[in-house]
Design a protein around this motif. Structure first.
Motif, PDB file in Angstrom:
ATOM      1  N   LYS A  81       0.953  -1.505  -0.024  1.00 22.32           N
ATOM      2  CA  LYS A  81       0.006  -0.420   0.258  1.00 22.32           C
ATOM      3  C   LYS A  81       0.936   1.237   0.320  1.00 22.32           C
ATOM      4  N   PRO A  82       0.795   2.401  -0.667  1.00 19.51           N
ATOM      5  CA  PRO A  82       1.256   3.370  -1.516  1.00 19.51           C
ATOM      6  C   PRO A  82       1.772   4.274   0.731  1.00 19.51           C
ATOM      7  N   VAL A  83       2.147   4.870   0.831  1.00 25.52           N
ATOM      8  CA  VAL A  83       2.175   5.619   1.980  1.00 25.52           C
ATOM      9  C   VAL A  83       3.122   7.270   1.370  1.00 25.52           C
ATOM     10  N   GLY A  84       2.337   8.340   1.352  1.00 25.02           N
ATOM     11  CA  GLY A  84       3.063   9.705   1.439  1.00 25.02           C
ATOM     12  C   GLY A  84       2.543  10.239   0.264  1.00 25.02           C
ATOM     13  N   THR A  85       3.593  10.659  -0.040  1.00 25.60           N
ATOM     14  CA  THR A  85       3.328  11.703  -1.847  1.00 25.60           C
ATOM     15  C   THR A  85       4.475  10.577  -2.726  1.00 25.60           C
ATOM     16  N   LEU A  86       4.075  10.727  -4.094  1.00 25.69           N
ATOM     17  CA  LEU A  86       4.379   9.644  -4.687  1.00 25.69           C
ATOM     18  C   LEU A  86       5.553  10.901  -5.797  1.00 25.69           C
ATOM     19  N   PRO A  87       6.638   9.846  -6.304  1.00 20.75           N
ATOM     20  CA  PRO A  87       7.642  11.327  -6.648  1.00 20.75           C
ATOM     21  C   PRO A  87       7.389  12.003  -7.829  1.00 20.75           C
ATOM     22  N   ASP A  88       7.757  12.647  -8.379  1.00 21.20           N
ATOM     23  CA  ASP A  88       7.956  13.526  -9.144  1.00 21.20           C
ATOM     24  C   ASP A  88       7.415  12.839 -10.557  1.00 21.20           C
ATOM     25  N   ALA A  89       6.908  13.588 -11.302  1.00 17.42           N
ATOM     26  CA  ALA A  89       7.012  12.477 -12.700  1.00 17.42           C
ATOM     27  C   ALA A  89       8.177  12.681 -13.043  1.00 17.42           C
ATOM     28  N   LYS A  90       8.668  11.484 -14.242  1.00 21.37           N
ATOM     29  CA  LYS A  90       9.874  11.029 -14.681  1.00 21.37           C
ATOM     30  C   LYS A  90      10.069  12.394 -16.378  1.00 21.37           C
ATOM     31  N   PRO A  91      10.725  12.853 -16.309  1.00 21.19           N
ATOM     32  CA  PRO A  91      10.559  13.591 -18.048  1.00 21.19           C
ATOM     33  C   PRO A  91      10.624  12.897 -18.935  1.00 21.19           C
ATOM     34  N   LYS A  92       9.173  13.250 -19.395  1.00 21.95           N
ATOM     35  CA  LYS A  92       9.046  11.720 -21.375  1.00 21.95           C
ATOM     36  C   LYS A  92       9.741  12.243 -22.726  1.00 21.95           C
ATOM     37  N   THR A  93       9.910  11.382 -23.240  1.00 25.52           N
ATOM     38  CA  THR A  93      10.917  11.153 -24.456  1.00 25.52           C
ATOM     39  C   THR A  93       9.475  11.759 -25.059  1.00 25.52           C
ATOM     40  N   HIS A  94       9.518  11.994 -26.815  1.00 19.08           N
ATOM     41  CA  HIS A  94       8.791  12.634 -26.773  1.00 19.08           C
ATOM     42  C   HIS A  94       8.641  10.729 -27.930  1.00 19.08           C
ATOM     43  N   LEU A  95       7.260  10.605 -28.549  1.00 15.04           N
ATOM     44  CA  LEU A  95       6.852  10.055 -28.788  1.00 15.04           C
ATOM     45  C   LEU A  95       8.034  10.166 -30.133  1.00 15.04           C
ATOM     46  N   GLU A  96       8.080  11.251 -30.867  1.00 11.75           N
ATOM     47  CA  GLU A  96       8.824  10.692 -32.226  1.00 11.75           C
ATOM     48  C   GLU A  96       9.830  10.445 -31.894  1.00 11.75           C
ATOM     49  N   GLN A  97      10.693  10.435 -30.986  1.00 11.97           N
ATOM     50  CA  GLN A  97      12.360  10.991 -30.959  1.00 11.97           C
ATOM     51  C   GLN A  97      11.985   8.707 -30.348  1.00 11.97           C
ATOM     52  N   ALA A  98      11.308   9.145 -29.711  1.00  9.05           N
ATOM     53  CA  ALA A  98      11.066   7.498 -28.975  1.00  9.05           C
ATOM     54  C   ALA A  98      10.484   6.023 -29.858  1.00  9.05           C
ATOM     55  N   LEU A  99      10.038   6.681 -31.537  1.00  8.00           N
ATOM     56  CA  LEU A  99       9.610   5.011 -32.013  1.00  8.00           C
ATOM     57  C   LEU A  99       9.905   5.169 -32.829  1.00  8.00           C
ATOM     58  N   ARG A 100      10.383   4.817 -34.096  1.00  7.13           N
ATOM     59  CA  ARG A 100      10.312   4.869 -35.759  1.00  7.13           C
ATOM     60  C   ARG A 100      10.030   4.097 -36.409  1.00  7.13           C
ATOM     61  N   VAL A 101       9.073   4.119 -37.304  1.00  4.81           N
ATOM     62  CA  VAL A 101       8.433   3.197 -37.857  1.00  4.81           C
ATOM     63  C   VAL A 101       8.999   3.034 -39.293  1.00  4.81           C
ATOM     64  N   TYR A 102       9.143   1.662 -39.576  1.00  2.00           N
ATOM     65  CA  TYR A 102       9.635   1.474 -41.375  1.00  2.00           C
ATOM     66  C   TYR A 102       8.960   0.471 -41.633  1.00  2.00           C
ATOM     67  N   GLY A 103       9.201   0.985 -43.012  1.00  2.00           N
ATOM     68  CA  GLY A 103       8.075  -0.137 -44.451  1.00  2.00           C
ATOM     69  C   GLY A 103       8.213   0.736 -44.854  1.00  2.00           C
ATOM     70  N   LYS A 104       7.108   0.341 -46.064  1.00  2.00           N
ATOM     71  CA  LYS A 104       6.496   1.365 -46.774  1.00  2.00           C
ATOM     72  C   LYS A 104       5.791   2.379 -46.701  1.00  2.00           C
ATOM     73  N   GLU A 105       5.223   2.710 -45.815  1.00  2.00           N
ATOM     74  CA  GLU A 105       4.175   3.620 -45.898  1.00  2.00           C
ATOM     75  C   GLU A 105       5.635   4.872 -45.264  1.00  2.00           C
ATOM     76  N   SER A 106       6.622   4.264 -44.707  1.00  2.00           N
ATOM     77  CA  SER A 106       7.873   5.106 -44.093  1.00  2.00           C
ATOM     78  C   SER A 106       8.057   6.442 -44.473  1.00  2.00           C
ATOM     79  N   PRO A 107       8.059   7.219 -44.292  1.00  5.07           N
ATOM     80  CA  PRO A 107       8.821   8.177 -45.105  1.00  5.07           C
ATOM     81  C   PRO A 107      10.223   8.073 -45.512  1.00  5.07           C
ATOM     82  N   GLU A 108      10.976   7.304 -44.195  1.00  3.49           N
ATOM     83  CA  GLU A 108      12.270   7.402 -44.437  1.00  3.49           C
ATOM     84  C   GLU A 108      12.748   5.310 -45.265  1.00  3.49           C
ATOM     85  N   ALA A 109      11.621   5.442 -46.134  1.00  2.00           N
ATOM     86  CA  ALA A 109      11.995   4.097 -46.041  1.00  2.00           C
ATOM     87  C   ALA A 109      12.328   5.150 -48.074  1.00  2.00           C
TER      88      ALA A 109
END
Length: 109
Positions: A81-109
């Motif tokens: 059971k959580p007690v006290g306060t939760l730690p501050d949220a970690k900064p998130k990496t933007h989806l554009e930086q964290a995920l790459r899609v490759y294939g016919k539809e991809s601009p990188e293809a």
């Protein structure tokens, strides 16, 4: 605690020789089980932390809990059971930086 029983993979190797080379990799896919249990415990309002500090504790765990040597400790899922306060949220990496899609539809293809 989550374990994989290497003796089970050994039995499968003799029955399904063509797949035997894949078993070590498949053995590493146990994280889905950890995720499902984490999600279920969180849904019940519990705080959860997945700890991967084996193999340093493996001998202690095996001796204390009489765990078979063929069982490989993967992680310990600590919850309560959580007690006290939760730690501050970690900064998130933007989806554009964290995920790459490759294939016919991809601009990188």
């Amino acid at each position: 605690m989550f374990f994989d029983d290497s003796s089970a993979y050994d039995l499968l190797s003799s029955r399904f020789a063509a797949l035997a080379k894949a078993y070590p990799e498949w053995e590493e896919h146990s994280g889905m089980h950890q995720f499902i249990v984490w999600t279920a415990l969180s849904a019940e309002g519990l705080g959860v932390s997945c700890q991967h500090y084996q193999p340093s504790i493996t001998p202690y765990v095996n001796k204390t809990y009489h765990v078979s040597e063929s069982w490989k400790l993967k992680c310990q899922l600590v919850f309560g059971k959580p007690v006290g306060t939760l730690p501050d949220a970690k900064p998130k990496t933007h989806l554009e930086q964290a995920l790459r899609v490759y294939g016919k539809e991809s601009p990188e293809a």
